[in-house]
Design a protein around this motif. Structure first.
Motif, PDB file in Angstrom:
ATOM      1  N   GLU A  68       0.857  -1.177   0.000  1.00  0.00           N
ATOM      2  CA  GLU A  68       0.000   0.000   0.000  1.00  0.00           C
ATOM      3  C   GLU A  68       0.890   1.223   0.000  1.00  0.00           C
ATOM      4  OE1 GLU A  68      -3.101   0.137   3.076  1.00  0.00           O
ATOM      5  OE2 GLU A  68      -2.309  -1.835   3.625  1.00  0.00           O
ATOM      6  N   VAL A 128      14.945  -5.139   1.142  1.00  0.00           N
ATOM      7  CA  VAL A 128      15.053  -5.920   2.375  1.00  0.00           C
ATOM      8  C   VAL A 128      15.089  -4.985   3.582  1.00  0.00           C
ATOM      9  CG1 VAL A 128      16.414  -7.618   3.674  1.00  0.00           C
ATOM     10  CG2 VAL A 128      16.092  -7.886   1.204  1.00  0.00           C
ATOM     11  N   PHE A 129      16.119  -4.176   3.685  1.00  0.00           N
ATOM     12  CA  PHE A 129      16.105  -3.184   4.760  1.00  0.00           C
ATOM     13  C   PHE A 129      16.834  -1.907   4.361  1.00  0.00           C
ATOM     14  CE2 PHE A 129      19.749  -5.887   6.297  1.00  0.00           C
ATOM     15  CZ  PHE A 129      20.743  -4.924   6.323  1.00  0.00           C
ATOM     16  N   LEU A 130      16.630  -0.880   5.174  1.00  0.00           N
ATOM     17  CA  LEU A 130      17.149   0.461   4.918  1.00  0.00           C
ATOM     18  C   LEU A 130      17.584   1.063   6.243  1.00  0.00           C
ATOM     19  CD1 LEU A 130      17.223   3.125   3.079  1.00  0.00           C
ATOM     20  CD2 LEU A 130      14.929   3.546   3.924  1.00  0.00           C
ATOM     21  N   MET A 177      -1.938 -12.206   0.310  1.00  0.00           N
ATOM     22  CA  MET A 177      -1.046 -13.116  -0.410  1.00  0.00           C
ATOM     23  C   MET A 177      -1.674 -14.502  -0.572  1.00  0.00           C
ATOM     24  SD  MET A 177       2.822 -13.919   0.526  1.00  0.00           S
ATOM     25  CE  MET A 177       3.799 -15.097  -0.448  1.00  0.00           C
ATOM     26  N   ASN A 204      -1.455 -14.495   7.994  1.00  0.00           N
ATOM     27  CA  ASN A 204      -0.115 -14.056   7.604  1.00  0.00           C
ATOM     28  C   ASN A 204       1.025 -14.926   8.110  1.00  0.00           C
ATOM     29  OD1 ASN A 204      -1.399 -11.787   6.626  1.00  0.00           O
ATOM     30  ND2 ASN A 204      -0.902 -10.520   8.385  1.00  0.00           N
ATOM     31  N   GLN A 224       4.861 -16.005   3.634  1.00  0.00           N
ATOM     32  CA  GLN A 224       5.588 -15.838   2.372  1.00  0.00           C
ATOM     33  C   GLN A 224       6.925 -16.588   2.367  1.00  0.00           C
ATOM     34  OE1 GLN A 224       5.089 -12.776   4.219  1.00  0.00           O
ATOM     35  NE2 GLN A 224       7.080 -11.780   4.404  1.00  0.00           N
ATOM     36  N   THR A 267       0.091  -8.411   2.649  1.00  0.00           N
ATOM     37  CA  THR A 267      -0.407  -9.044   3.857  1.00  0.00           C
ATOM     38  C   THR A 267      -1.567  -8.206   4.357  1.00  0.00           C
ATOM     39  OG1 THR A 267       1.222  -7.747   5.063  1.00  0.00           O
ATOM     40  CG2 THR A 267       1.804 -10.019   4.561  1.00  0.00           C
ATOM     41  N   GLU A 268      -2.425  -8.840   5.141  1.00  0.00           N
ATOM     42  CA  GLU A 268      -3.496  -8.092   5.781  1.00  0.00           C
ATOM     43  C   GLU A 268      -2.939  -7.504   7.059  1.00  0.00           C
ATOM     44  OE1 GLU A 268      -7.305 -10.182   6.342  1.00  0.00           O
ATOM     45  OE2 GLU A 268      -6.263 -11.838   5.346  1.00  0.00           O
ATOM     46  N   PHE A 269      -3.136  -6.193   7.268  1.00  0.00           N
ATOM     47  CA  PHE A 269      -2.665  -5.613   8.516  1.00  0.00           C
ATOM     48  C   PHE A 269      -3.858  -5.457   9.452  1.00  0.00           C
ATOM     49  CE2 PHE A 269      -0.922  -2.240  11.320  1.00  0.00           C
ATOM     50  CZ  PHE A 269       0.123  -2.990  11.817  1.00  0.00           C
ATOM     51  N   ILE A 284       0.214 -10.368  14.367  1.00  0.00           N
ATOM     52  CA  ILE A 284       0.359  -8.907  14.504  1.00  0.00           C
ATOM     53  C   ILE A 284       0.355  -8.534  16.000  1.00  0.00           C
ATOM     54  CG2 ILE A 284      -0.702  -6.659  13.971  1.00  0.00           C
ATOM     55  CD1 ILE A 284       0.121  -7.916  11.400  1.00  0.00           C
ATOM     56  N   VAL A 287       3.723  -9.414  17.678  1.00  0.00           N
ATOM     57  CA  VAL A 287       4.730  -8.388  17.363  1.00  0.00           C
ATOM     58  C   VAL A 287       4.459  -7.144  18.212  1.00  0.00           C
ATOM     59  CG1 VAL A 287       5.578  -6.816  15.555  1.00  0.00           C
ATOM     60  CG2 VAL A 287       5.264  -9.259  15.058  1.00  0.00           C
ATOM     61  N   TRP A 308       8.192  -0.071  16.025  1.00  0.00           N
ATOM     62  CA  TRP A 308       6.861   0.048  15.429  1.00  0.00           C
ATOM     63  C   TRP A 308       6.715  -0.943  14.290  1.00  0.00           C
ATOM     64  CZ3 TRP A 308       7.505   1.262  10.378  1.00  0.00           C
ATOM     65  CH2 TRP A 308       8.511   2.142   9.994  1.00  0.00           C
ATOM     66  N   ASP A 338       4.016  -1.354  10.641  1.00  0.00           N
ATOM     67  CA  ASP A 338       2.860  -0.886   9.873  1.00  0.00           C
ATOM     68  C   ASP A 338       2.560  -1.933   8.804  1.00  0.00           C
ATOM     69  OD1 ASP A 338       4.393  -0.340   7.528  1.00  0.00           O
ATOM     70  OD2 ASP A 338       4.617   1.789   8.014  1.00  0.00           O
ATOM     71  N   ALA A 339       1.655  -1.627   7.881  1.00  0.00           N
ATOM     72  CA  ALA A 339       1.212  -2.618   6.899  1.00  0.00           C
ATOM     73  C   ALA A 339       2.340  -3.128   6.002  1.00  0.00           C
ATOM     74  CB  ALA A 339       0.091  -2.034   6.037  1.00  0.00           C
ATOM     75  N   ASN A 340       3.366  -2.308   5.783  1.00  0.00           N
ATOM     76  CA  ASN A 340       4.440  -2.669   4.853  1.00  0.00           C
ATOM     77  C   ASN A 340       5.766  -3.014   5.506  1.00  0.00           C
ATOM     78  OD1 ASN A 340       2.662  -1.874   2.856  1.00  0.00           O
ATOM     79  ND2 ASN A 340       3.601   0.130   2.566  1.00  0.00           N
ATOM     80  N   SER A 341       5.988  -2.518   6.712  1.00  0.00           N
ATOM     81  CA  SER A 341       7.339  -2.606   7.271  1.00  0.00           C
ATOM     82  C   SER A 341       7.347  -2.653   8.801  1.00  0.00           C
ATOM     83  CB  SER A 341       8.163  -1.412   6.784  1.00  0.00           C
ATOM     84  OG  SER A 341       7.546  -0.193   7.147  1.00  0.00           O
ATOM     85  N   ILE A 400      14.680   0.119   8.939  1.00  0.00           N
ATOM     86  CA  ILE A 400      13.349  -0.211   8.420  1.00  0.00           C
ATOM     87  C   ILE A 400      13.461  -1.522   7.647  1.00  0.00           C
ATOM     88  CG2 ILE A 400      11.518   0.465   6.806  1.00  0.00           C
ATOM     89  CD1 ILE A 400      12.242   3.371   7.354  1.00  0.00           C
ATOM     90  N   ILE A 401      12.604  -2.480   7.985  1.00  0.00           N
ATOM     91  CA  ILE A 401      12.629  -3.783   7.316  1.00  0.00           C
ATOM     92  C   ILE A 401      11.295  -3.981   6.607  1.00  0.00           C
ATOM     93  CG2 ILE A 401      12.833  -6.281   7.673  1.00  0.00           C
ATOM     94  CD1 ILE A 401      14.073  -5.022  10.559  1.00  0.00           C
ATOM     95  N   TRP A 402      11.332  -4.288   5.321  1.00  0.00           N
ATOM     96  CA  TRP A 402      10.088  -4.489   4.581  1.00  0.00           C
ATOM     97  C   TRP A 402       9.518  -5.887   4.845  1.00  0.00           C
ATOM     98  CZ3 TRP A 402      13.656  -0.978   2.802  1.00  0.00           C
ATOM     99  CH2 TRP A 402      13.139   0.299   2.548  1.00  0.00           C
ATOM    100  N   ARG A 403       8.194  -5.953   4.990  1.00  0.00           N
ATOM    101  CA  ARG A 403       7.540  -7.219   5.348  1.00  0.00           C
ATOM    102  C   ARG A 403       7.833  -8.355   4.370  1.00  0.00           C
ATOM    103  NH1 ARG A 403       3.945  -7.549   9.555  1.00  0.00           N
ATOM    104  NH2 ARG A 403       3.453  -5.537  10.488  1.00  0.00           N
TER     105      ARG A 403
END
Lengths: 70, 70, 70, 70, 70, 70
Positions: A3, A64-66, E1, E44, E61, F2-4, F11, F14, F40, F42-45, F57-60
């Protein structure tokens, strides 16, 4: 795939790094670690500019990460 | 998987590389680095033509990064 | 995962390879390079037939690139 | 992730392998090659039974290719 | 997913392993093989508990295959 | 991707780790194992802070598994 909601913390943090010209390290699924400054992000990709002013488009599915460069 | 919205910066940058016949490097999830000129993109894939005029279809899910050839 | 819109250039190019019985090389995420002729594609998968007339179903999520055999 | 439309050629071919108790080879993203007979498929996964009658659930996102055992 | 439809055979089989406290082997995309008992699943992720009563959350995933420990 | 849905067990778990400042190990698709505290999600990370107070920051899509540090 993701999103692109600019109120999400992750999207806002990336936006801060762009605004502050923060040097970052970006780890990719290929295990590449890119270093540079982010100049824009959109729903599918990010753009990184390196020390030689070269622009690289990175697709979000490869992220992957930042983190800020230490 | 991705939005194919031609107003997005990433999609437009790829479109510019196509229009300008810019030679590019394309990194893929297999760690392959393809070199050539992009000739079209659609919602699922991109097409690269190499020095021998051979056309390769690359699926978007395999894309990692793209930059102009130095 | 992907749109199976038969008017897309990538889908049409694969359809041409099927129609013309073009021998192709198909690179997969596991780094396997399969060689043979495509005999059909659908929204989720492609089918490749090799020199021994053996049929292999390949899932789209595993596709990296495709080119005509040189 | 995938459409589970039982009229698709790929889904039907898997269904035929199940019905005919065809021994198959299944390549996965981890490069594992599983050998056995498929006993069911659903929208998310497939089930393979090996020579020792052990059942393995395989998630679709991990599938690369499938062929009848030579 | 993935669709988290509890009537699907794959979801029900995992639910049986949870109910029966079946020891399982879980292969992941990183090639890790985790061993333990599943204690819950959601849309998930899954949760595995090992011999030391440590809980591990595994994202769907990353799943490749699952089988009862031999 | 993924569904947040904050009522999902994964969820919520975590969220508990965040609230309790639990030190965790996070395995990623690149096989990296990051250690630190989640601050923290969120829906993506997700965001992890390490011993040097550096934020990552790690992406899901890159997540494999998560467990409390032993």
């Amino acid at each position: 795939m993701t999103e692109f909601d600019t109120s999400l913390p992750g999207i806002r943090q990336v936006q801060n790094y762009i605004k502050n010209k923060q040097e970052v390290e970006l780890k990719l699924v290929t295990d590449d670690l890119l270093v540079g400054k982010l100049i824009w992000q959109d729903a599918n990709s990010l753009c990184l500019i390196d020390h030689y002013s070269q622009e690289t488009i990175i697709w979000r599915q490869a992220l992957v990460f930042l983190k800020p460069k230490a």
